[in-house]
Design a protein around this motif. Sequence first.
Motif, mmCIF file in Angstrom:
data_model
loop_
_atom_site.group_PDB
_atom_site.id
_atom_site.type_symbol
_atom_site.label_atom_id
_atom_site.label_comp_id
_atom_site.label_asym_id
_atom_site.label_seq_id
_atom_site.Cartn_x
_atom_site.Cartn_y
_atom_site.Cartn_z
ATOM 1 N N ASN A 151 1.520 -3.841 6.341
ATOM 2 C CA ASN A 151 2.627 -3.510 6.698
ATOM 3 C C ASN A 151 2.933 -2.057 7.290
ATOM 4 O OD1 ASN A 151 5.663 -2.425 5.937
ATOM 5 N ND2 ASN A 151 5.757 -4.865 6.380
ATOM 6 N N SER A 200 2.215 -8.514 8.114
ATOM 7 C CA SER A 200 3.783 -8.776 7.886
ATOM 8 C C SER A 200 4.737 -7.932 8.941
ATOM 9 C CB SER A 200 3.984 -8.460 6.272
ATOM 10 O OG SER A 200 3.631 -6.881 6.299
ATOM 11 N N LEU A 228 10.242 -4.475 8.470
ATOM 12 C CA LEU A 228 11.713 -4.862 7.793
ATOM 13 C C LEU A 228 12.674 -4.559 9.000
ATOM 14 C CD1 LEU A 228 9.619 -5.286 5.447
ATOM 15 C CD2 LEU A 228 11.509 -3.994 3.898
ATOM 16 N N TYR A 239 9.180 -11.052 6.749
ATOM 17 C CA TYR A 239 10.245 -10.688 5.785
ATOM 18 C C TYR A 239 11.595 -10.431 6.743
ATOM 19 C CZ TYR A 239 6.187 -9.062 3.177
ATOM 20 O OH TYR A 239 4.817 -8.970 2.350
ATOM 21 N N TYR A 265 12.877 -6.590 -2.517
ATOM 22 C CA TYR A 265 11.500 -7.085 -3.038
ATOM 23 C C TYR A 265 11.536 -8.147 -3.699
ATOM 24 C CZ TYR A 265 10.360 -2.138 -2.168
ATOM 25 O OH TYR A 265 10.086 -0.923 -1.736
ATOM 26 N N MET A 314 10.935 -10.447 -0.722
ATOM 27 C CA MET A 314 9.357 -10.216 -0.148
ATOM 28 C C MET A 314 8.445 -10.987 -1.188
ATOM 29 S SD MET A 314 10.140 -6.185 0.914
ATOM 30 C CE MET A 314 8.359 -6.215 1.581
#
Length: 229
Positions: free
Chosen positions: A104, A143, A146, A185, A212, A215
Amino acid sequence: MKKHSILLALMLVFCLQIRAQNLSEYPNFERYQAKNSELQKLESYPLVVFIGNSITEGWTNQHPDFFTAHNYVGRGISGQTSPQMLLRFRTDVVALKPKVVVINAGTNDIAENTGKYNASYTLGNIQSMAEIAKANGIQVVLSSVLPTGKFPWKEEIKGVSALVDDLNKHIKRYAFENNILYIDYNSLMRDSEGAMRADLSEDGVHPIGKGYDIMENLIQPTLDNILSH
């Protein structure tokens, strides 16, 4: 004139030494050195390593049971950008011999924590980490960055959500074209304007427990599937 030239040469050497010292400290190898050494001595290798920035570091701090219960480890360092992660990738990922790495990266690149943001450069660093992992027999999971609408520490950066979306588009395309798993995500954590949902974060960047949870619910089935084969 000769003395002046010698003085300039000495100053150049000194500056190069300072820069070299800074570069060797740039990835922060020391952050997980003791923990890595302990795992290697015990030959207690994790199944999965999560590498990232403060979002990953916060994950391990807020939800430690998620990691310990599954034999995962987090290797997140607050404030780090993709080049810093790439430089420490061998020591914090490859040396731990995981079956899977979850990468990430990108939030702090866009925030320009270590210099002007360049999407191609950031993507290249992510690609390099993926290639190093695959060359060492480690399954890669990429990933999404965010969602966020602004950075509290860099409010002068505008159009943040659009920059995040653009980088995610390129990461997802790279993953698809190279048969790499991609975890999104972002889609479940964003509001209508592309920022992080207010109920998932206190500062608009870093998730709280509920974030979280989302996630974990997204990543765990993928990891279960990989590790079962």
